[in-house]
Design a protein around this motif. Structure first.
Motif, PDB file in Angstrom:
ATOM      1  N   SER A   1     -87.646 -46.110  17.677  1.00 49.41           N
ATOM      2  CA  SER A   1     -88.311 -45.982  18.975  1.00 49.41           C
ATOM      3  C   SER A   1     -87.496 -45.106  19.914  1.00 49.41           C
ATOM      4  CB  SER A   1     -88.505 -47.364  19.614  1.00 49.41           C
ATOM      5  OG  SER A   1     -89.386 -48.151  18.861  1.00 49.41           O
ATOM      6  N   THR A   2     -88.210 -44.407  20.779  1.00 53.36           N
ATOM      7  CA  THR A   2     -87.564 -43.539  21.780  1.00 53.36           C
ATOM      8  C   THR A   2     -87.818 -44.027  23.200  1.00 53.36           C
ATOM      9  OG1 THR A   2     -89.502 -42.077  21.767  1.00 53.36           O
ATOM     10  CG2 THR A   2     -87.689 -41.523  20.267  1.00 53.36           C
ATOM     11  N   ASP A   3     -88.354 -45.246  23.321  1.00 48.66           N
ATOM     12  CA  ASP A   3     -88.718 -45.774  24.645  1.00 48.66           C
ATOM     13  C   ASP A   3     -87.730 -46.830  25.138  1.00 48.66           C
ATOM     14  OD1 ASP A   3     -89.263 -47.826  22.925  1.00 48.66           O
ATOM     15  OD2 ASP A   3     -91.231 -48.316  23.766  1.00 48.66           O
TER      16      ASP A   3
ATOM     17  N   ASN B   1     -92.510 -49.949  17.163  1.00 50.95           N
ATOM     18  CA  ASN B   1     -92.331 -48.508  17.306  1.00 50.95           C
ATOM     19  C   ASN B   1     -92.891 -48.087  18.655  1.00 50.95           C
ATOM     20  OD1 ASN B   1     -93.852 -45.538  16.505  1.00 50.95           O
ATOM     21  ND2 ASN B   1     -91.660 -45.740  16.192  1.00 50.95           N
ATOM     22  N   ASN B   2     -91.983 -47.978  19.640  1.00 50.37           N
ATOM     23  CA  ASN B   2     -92.342 -47.496  20.977  1.00 50.37           C
ATOM     24  C   ASN B   2     -93.365 -48.383  21.687  1.00 50.37           C
ATOM     25  OD1 ASN B   2     -90.640 -45.144  21.016  1.00 50.37           O
ATOM     26  ND2 ASN B   2     -92.093 -44.154  19.621  1.00 50.37           N
ATOM     27  N   THR B   3     -93.190 -49.711  21.561  1.00 44.46           N
ATOM     28  CA  THR B   3     -94.053 -50.628  22.310  1.00 44.46           C
ATOM     29  C   THR B   3     -93.177 -51.598  23.111  1.00 44.46           C
ATOM     30  OG1 THR B   3     -94.213 -52.082  20.358  1.00 44.46           O
ATOM     31  CG2 THR B   3     -95.994 -50.501  20.688  1.00 44.46           C
ATOM     32  N   ARG B   4     -92.225 -51.053  23.826  1.00 51.75           N
ATOM     33  CA  ARG B   4     -91.180 -51.860  24.472  1.00 51.75           C
ATOM     34  C   ARG B   4     -91.750 -52.969  25.358  1.00 51.75           C
ATOM     35  NH1 ARG B   4     -89.107 -50.974  29.526  1.00 51.75           N
ATOM     36  NH2 ARG B   4     -90.073 -48.906  29.505  1.00 51.75           N
ATOM     37  N   ILE B   5     -92.678 -52.630  26.233  1.00 44.36           N
ATOM     38  CA  ILE B   5     -93.195 -53.625  27.179  1.00 44.36           C
ATOM     39  C   ILE B   5     -93.984 -54.704  26.454  1.00 44.36           C
ATOM     40  CG2 ILE B   5     -94.741 -53.966  29.139  1.00 44.36           C
ATOM     41  CD1 ILE B   5     -93.984 -51.153  30.083  1.00 44.36           C
TER      42      ILE B   5
END
Length: 278
Positions: free
Chosen positions: A42-44, A11-15
């Motif tokens: 996720s929005t990233d 959840n929004n931890t792309r990197i």
């Protein structure tokens, strides 16, 4: 049967997710495995990253944040591996970790699950690797008198530093959700994650149910992961308070009041509206 299924919930931890996946692919290069990523809305641009960099992976894209427990269960429904490795998106798994974990599970048929040594990015040993609980949960379980049921975790030992041995294989009560390998046949017997635990506590509940069913949980220190310990919620924000302390209340009700199906409508502020217990 495939040897291993790997599950990562994002959840929004792309990197961080990208490096977590890359490390798993590297450590599993000699293993028959599958990997399932569950993305909780996720929005990233995490989904774009997955499509561009790891098109071979199975991805479940949720249209809302369904919680960690439910997301894990969604992936578990697709798993075909003898063992299930669950790792957080904010971890890096070293190159020999998974092979050593599988060997340990093969050699310990009494093991329902296992965790391994965790280090911070600075190389600091994280003692929750062994007992699976942070200090807040440990204090809570002592206050409600539940710690007596967790003898392997030794929560009543005032000299905890004396028994926390970083490099000793030991039996434990609770597995840390940052990295836990589970035996799929054990999950078939005890059931999967209790989805009433939205963000916190589901790993504690599952670990305890493994022990109740007669399985053993182990801490294995002969390999390690790096855990960045990132948090999706700002500490002491309202969402953090209701999910974190709500999980503690739910755990106490489940095991002390002995009401397995808790109606939480009287305390709706602790849970999102889409997450009520039937």
């Amino acid at each position: 049967m495939m040897k291993l299924s790997v599950i990562i919930v994002n959840n929004n931890t792309r990197i961080l997710l990208k490096q977590a996946i890359a490390s798993i692919i590297n450590t599993c290069k000699n293993i028959d495995y599958e990997m399932i990523i569950v993305d909780n809305n996720s929005t990233d641009h995490s989904l774009d990253m997955l499509a561009n960099n790891f098109p071979q992976l199975q991805v479940i894209a949720n249209e809302s944040n369904v919680g960690i427990a439910k997301a894990n269960n969604q992936a578990l429904a697709l798993c075909t591996g003898e063992y299930i490795l669950m790792v957080s998106a904010d971890t890096i798994t070293v190159s020999d970790a998974v092979e050593k974990m599988i060997t340990f599970m093969d050699e310990h048929p009494d093991a329902g699950g296992m965790g391994i040594r965790m280090l911070s990015p600075q190389g600091r040993f994280l003692p929750e690797s062994i007992h699976g609980l942070n200090s807040t949960w440990g204090t809570f379980l002592k206050l409600i008198g539940f710690a007596k049921n967790l003898s392997k975790t030794r929560l009543y030992d005032r000299h905890r530093k004396d028994w926390v041995e970083e490099f000793k294989v030991t039996e434990t009560d609770i597995l840390n959700r940052a990295c836990m390998m589970l035996r799929r046949s054990a999950l078939s017997e005890i059931g999967t994650f209790d989805e009433r635990f939205f963000m916190f506590g589901a790993d504690i509940d599952l670990s305890y149910r493994l022990r109740l069913a007669g399985f053993k949980n182990y801490y294995f220190p002969k390999t390690y992961i790096i855990n960045f310990e990132s948090s999706q919620l700002e500490k002491f924000s309202w969402d953090y308070v209701r999910y974190y302390y709500g999980a503690m209340l739910l755990f106490a009700l489940k095991y002390l009041v002995r009401v397995p199906e808790i109606n939480v409508k009287g305390i709706p502020q602790l849970f999102p509206s889409t997450y009520q217990v039937k």
